[in-house]
Design an enzyme around this catalytic site. Structure first.
Site, PDB file in Angstrom:
ATOM      1  N   SER A  81       6.182  -5.879  -7.742  1.00  0.00           N
ATOM      2  CA  SER A  81       7.313  -5.660  -6.844  1.00  0.00           C
ATOM      3  C   SER A  81       8.464  -5.053  -7.638  1.00  0.00           C
ATOM      4  CB  SER A  81       7.776  -6.980  -6.219  1.00  0.00           C
ATOM      5  OG  SER A  81       9.018  -6.816  -5.539  1.00  0.00           O
ATOM      6  N   ALA A 102      -6.593  -8.141   1.845  1.00  0.00           N
ATOM      7  CA  ALA A 102      -6.696  -6.809   2.450  1.00  0.00           C
ATOM      8  C   ALA A 102      -6.757  -6.810   3.964  1.00  0.00           C
ATOM      9  CB  ALA A 102      -7.941  -6.099   1.904  1.00  0.00           C
ATOM     10  N   TYR A 120       9.586 -15.971  -6.505  1.00  0.00           N
ATOM     11  CA  TYR A 120       8.755 -14.794  -6.246  1.00  0.00           C
ATOM     12  C   TYR A 120       8.981 -13.717  -7.296  1.00  0.00           C
ATOM     13  CZ  TYR A 120       7.138 -10.590  -3.748  1.00  0.00           C
ATOM     14  OH  TYR A 120       6.519  -9.415  -3.389  1.00  0.00           O
TER      15      TYR A 120
END
Length: 252
Positions: free
Chosen positions: A147, A16, A160
């Site tokens: 994603s 974060a 990925y």
């Protein structure tokens, strides 16, 4: 005065200290949540975010260093969070990494293992560690940051995209496993204006924008808005969902 929708809740946002994770931490804090800002290396940036949240005088924030690929590090984070807040209600698995672009034939064993470890194993270890805390508090929300390319695949980052596809599938399975106490959903961002995206070069960015129906990149704040929805009571009857935030790119 209207009460913030996350007042009294505590959220852990992994990774974060910048980009999408930073936007998520600030957004949840704006709605009254206590926020644990997890970081690995960027302590100065994490401290800045914590200070910004505490200036809001709504919820309270702390920063906690931790490696989401290391179970001992995660357990240390859990002890600190338990001492500070007595557990969490919201877990946002945002920490991840896009290793350098490669064609499938050039993917090394190290790149493959690291991508799976950071982007898939990390969220699972966090879920295994923090779900008992959530159950102890009567339930909660888990939001996994996947994603769009975990849905479509990509010729340039196969390790990925494979990891993010795995994270989407993990989300679906855990939504069944953890119901009815805990809602488990995922966000699948498209091309978002972060340091990583902007470093891809002007030609790539122009091509992506031209292919996106909304004709622009998304912002970290727009992803954070989606996380807020899935973290709040507004999504109480939603679990096992993958919310795509891509400006319509999947329509192509």
């Amino acid at each position: 005065m209207q009460k913030e929708i996350l007042a009294g809740k505590t959220a852990l946002v992994t990774g974060a200290s910048r980009g999408i994770g930073k936007a998520i931490a600030l957004k949840l804090a704006e709605e009254g949540a206590n926020v644990v800002v997890n970081y690995l290396n960027s302590q100065t940036q994490a401290n800045f975010i914590v200070n910004e949240i505490n200036k809001m005088e709504k919820g309270r924030a702390i920063d906690v260093k931790g490696d989401v690929t290391d179970i001992l590090s995660i357990r240390r984070m859990a002890r600190i969070i338990d001492d500070e807040f007595g557990g969490i209600d919201i877990l946002v698995n945002n920490a991840g990494q896009l290793l350098r672009p490669q064609y499938w034939k050039d993917v090394t064993e190290r790149v493959w293992e690291q991508s799976l470890k950071i982007n898939l194993q990390g969220p699972l270890l966090c879920i295994q560690t923090f779900v008992p805390m959530m159950e102890r508090r009567g339930g909660g929300k888990i939001v996994n940051i996947a994603s769009m390319y975990g849905i479509t695949g990509s010729a340039f980052v196969p390790a990925y995209t494979a990891a993010k596809a795995g994270l989407i599938n993990l989300t679906l399975g855990l939504a069944k496993n953890l119901a009815p106490q805990i809602n488990v959903n995922a966000i699948a961002p498209g091309n978002i204006a972060t340091e990583m995206t902007n470093s891809a070069g002007d030609d790539f960015l122009e091509q992506i924008v031209s292919e996106t129906p909304l004709k622009r990149l998304g912002t970290p704040e727009e992803v954070a808005d989606a996380v807020l929805f899935l973290s709040s009571p507004m999504s109480s009857f939603i679990t096992g969902h993958v919310l795509v935030v891509d400006g319509g790119l999947l329509l192509q």
